[in-house]
Design a protein around this motif. Structure first.
Motif, mmCIF file in Angstrom:
data_model
loop_
_atom_site.group_PDB
_atom_site.id
_atom_site.type_symbol
_atom_site.label_atom_id
_atom_site.label_comp_id
_atom_site.label_asym_id
_atom_site.label_seq_id
_atom_site.Cartn_x
_atom_site.Cartn_y
_atom_site.Cartn_z
ATOM 1 N N VAL A 113 0.140 4.408 -0.312
ATOM 2 C CA VAL A 113 -0.384 5.505 0.521
ATOM 3 C C VAL A 113 0.024 5.298 1.979
ATOM 4 O O VAL A 113 0.457 6.223 2.673
ATOM 5 N N GLN A 114 -0.080 4.056 2.446
ATOM 6 C CA GLN A 114 0.294 3.751 3.830
ATOM 7 C C GLN A 114 1.804 3.897 4.037
ATOM 8 O O GLN A 114 2.255 4.390 5.074
ATOM 9 N N GLU A 157 -2.309 11.217 -0.952
ATOM 10 C CA GLU A 157 -3.320 10.197 -1.272
ATOM 11 C C GLU A 157 -3.076 9.506 -2.614
ATOM 12 O O GLU A 157 -3.851 8.638 -3.003
ATOM 13 N N ASP A 158 -2.048 9.909 -3.351
ATOM 14 C CA ASP A 158 -1.798 9.281 -4.652
ATOM 15 C C ASP A 158 -1.354 7.836 -4.450
ATOM 16 O O ASP A 158 -0.440 7.558 -3.671
ATOM 17 N N LYS A 159 -1.987 6.912 -5.161
ATOM 18 C CA LYS A 159 -1.736 5.483 -4.924
ATOM 19 C C LYS A 159 -0.447 4.973 -5.588
ATOM 20 O O LYS A 159 -0.063 3.824 -5.389
ATOM 21 N N SER A 160 0.208 5.801 -6.405
ATOM 22 C CA SER A 160 1.413 5.339 -7.111
ATOM 23 C C SER A 160 2.627 6.233 -6.913
ATOM 24 O O SER A 160 3.759 5.767 -7.000
ATOM 25 N N ASP A 212 0.856 -1.183 0.000
ATOM 26 C CA ASP A 212 0.000 0.000 0.000
ATOM 27 C C ASP A 212 0.899 1.243 0.000
ATOM 28 O O ASP A 212 1.466 1.618 1.030
ATOM 29 N N SER A 241 4.964 2.298 -9.400
ATOM 30 C CA SER A 241 4.073 1.357 -10.079
ATOM 31 C C SER A 241 4.681 0.992 -11.431
ATOM 32 O O SER A 241 5.604 1.649 -11.903
#
Length: 556
Positions: A305-306, A491-494, A303, A514
């Motif tokens: 973001v985490q 908050e961007d996931k990549s 994850d 990613s």
């Protein structure tokens, strides 16, 4: 004023068993580290942390120490350690030893004496408890390696405590003689020139003297928990600081498995005089299903973001209150390109992207052997693995409790097992990767023919050269030591992006974590900035980051 050399340093961890073998017995040794000092000097590192090389039965690869003052013959002799320290110092490289102060081997003379009777000098060096009325263990505490944390000893007719293997009895830090014995060992190695200490599970040394049962929501027979941050932990670590670390100006980094960033201040705030830095495990759990009965073997996709949130918390919360130790790999952690990146299509890119993220942060970066050439996890079968943790957890979770299938356990092992980092170092494409002329103690990763130091250094995509550049940046730019940190795009996931700012200078550190192209509008805000490092050779369309592309930009 203390010499805080470690703030501008990059530290390289050697796992001696797997580094370089000079006597063809299949096991790496201290002369092997000595033989590779020029290689490490070329990389640019400032210090070497050497995993335990003391006399040991090797139940837990040296983290079960029988004699703290004696080098294990498999690694050489005490004179080899002294020579290594001297040779490293001549090259301006410091030596950090690994101190295991929570437990010893059951073959330690301290334990052998302790188990003989309840009234000799060593009787209270360990934690002994009477059985319950029915003969069972004193409480429900579980070992990190499976089963009970208590083992019954026929001679003393008592149980002794061990947070790890039954061959690793925990020391009783309530006993002042134990504490002094540990400090004496540290003074002994300081007298031979050692510059600092990495401290294994140091936050476990204080135990709750009421020995209450652990909470048991899953209704298990034995429960691992409440094994860190005991009531006297800070007192004991402060005492160690006053007795050894402060008077001899020794650098310290403690392994603190349960620590969150706010607790960490209590360990590393300079005013408290405990440790210089600690290793957290928090950011290494971003691919673990929280609260799952299978613990670390319950894996999930990483994850991003985490990961960002956790690392940023540590940057913010320690700012002005202590120093960060930065790592993704070590002897207990799998290879990052295999675990979190893409080790097939983008091995170079993912290795260097994660390195860029880590080395741009405020703190001291640690590099684990082989990380600097982008070594990967081997795809072993279960029978190939060596690690006691893996074997005991397989027994417990797959065979006894049946909470995970054998195939899912293997899938997890290939991602996160400690053995992934312990395969021999890949020096070249000759037999056994140039690690040994004998039979290696542990299987070499079969990809060594293509992935090795000699090949990487010559490659147009050299991970080694990229690490060299990262290290030079740290040495030459005070902004990396002193600059403020600000997380961007949380908050961007990549995309992992942050800025560093100091004295009118501003840097952007950015990486696409990613394997797909990402449009990053943020880059337009930095269009006037100059690229000072990046892991793609060619320029790119503005505001696009390619798979695992990373770069550092600086204001003009």
């Amino acid at each position: 004023m203390k010499n805080e050399w470690w703030k501008n340093a990059v530290i390289y961890q050697v796992y001696p068993k797997s580094f370089y073998d000079t006597n063809a017995d299949g096991i790496g040794d201290l002369p092997g580290i000595d033989a590779k000092l020029d290689y490490l000097k070329e990389l640019g590192i400032d210090a070497i942390w050497i995993s335990p090389c003391y006399l040991s039965p090797q139940i837990d690869n040296g983290y079960d120490i029988a004699d703290y003052r004696k080098i294990d013959p498999m690694f050489g002799e005490n004179s080899d350690m002294i020579k290594l320290i001297d040779d490293a110092h001549k090259l301006g490289i410091k030596i950090i030893m690994d101190m295991v102060a929570n437990h010893t081997s059951d073959k330690s003379s301290w334990f052998e004496e302790s188990r003989k009777s309840r009234d000799n000098y060593f009787s209270d060096f360990y934690i002994w408890k009477d059985p319950k009325a029915d003969g069972s263990e004193p409480n429900n505490w579980g070992s990190n390696f499976g089963g009970s944390a208590w083992t019954y000893d026929e001679t003393r007719k008592q149980y002794y405590l061990h947070y790890y293997g039954k061959q690793q009895p925990d020391l009783n830090w309530e006993n002042p003689k134990v504490r002094q014995a540990i400090y004496d060992v540290m003074r002994y190695w300081k007298a031979h020139g050692v510059d600092g200490w990495r401290m294994d599970v140091i936050t476990s040394i204080s135990k709750n003297q009421k020995f209450p049962d652990n909470d048991n929501p899953h209704h298990l027979k034995y429960v691992v928990g409440n094994q860190d941050n005991g009531p006297r932990m800070h007192e004991f670590i402060h005492e160690m600081n006053q007795e050894v670390l402060k008077p001899f100006d020794m650098m310290s980094v403690g392994e603190a498995p349960s620590s969150k960033s706010k607790d960490a201040r209590l360990l590393v705030d300079p005013k408290r005089e405990e440790l210089n830095m600690i290793f957290t495990f928090e950011h290494m759990h971003v691919d673990r299903k929280p609260g799952d009965v299978n613990g670390r073997w319950a894996i999930q996709p990483m994850d991003v973001v985490q990961l960002k949130k956790t690392l940023a918390d540590w940057q913010y919360n320690l700012d002005g209150h202590g120093w960060n130790a930065l790592y993704f790999e070590n002897h207990d952690r799998a290879r990052t390109p295999s675990r979190w990146g893409n080790d097939q299509d983008y091995r170079y890119e993912s290795a260097t992207a994660f390195a860029t993220v880590l080395h741009g942060l405020k703190g001291t970066p640690f590099i684990y052997q082989g990380e600097e050439i982008g070594m990967t996890n081997p795809k072993f079968e279960l029978s190939d693995y060596e690690d006691i943790e893996l074997k005991t957890n397989y027994q417990k979770l797959v065979e006894q409790e049946k909470t995970i299938s054998s195939s899912n356990f293997l899938k997890a092992a290939r991602k996160i097992s400690r053995d992934n980092a312990r395969t021999p170092m890949q020096w070249d494409n000759t037999k056994n990767a140039g690690f040994t002329q004998g039979k290696p103690w542990f299987k070499v990763n079969p990809n060594y023919r293509d992935l090795n130091v000699a090949a990487d250094i010559k490659s147009s995509k050299s991970v080694f050269k990229y690490y060299k550049d990262l290290i030079k940046l740290r040495h030459r730019n005070p902004i990396l030591e002193k600059g403020n940190f600000e997380l961007l795009l949380p908050e961007d996931k990549s995309i992992f992006a942050y800025s560093r700012e100091w004295n009118g200078e501003k840097w952007l550190v950015i990486a696409n974590l990613s394997d797909t192209k990402q449009q990053v509008e943020l880059l337009k805000d930095y269009s006037g900035y100059k690229d000072i490092l990046g892991n793609y050779a060619s320029d790119n369309e503005e505001s696009i980051l390619r798979p695992y592309e990373a770069k550092i930009l600086k204001n003009m």
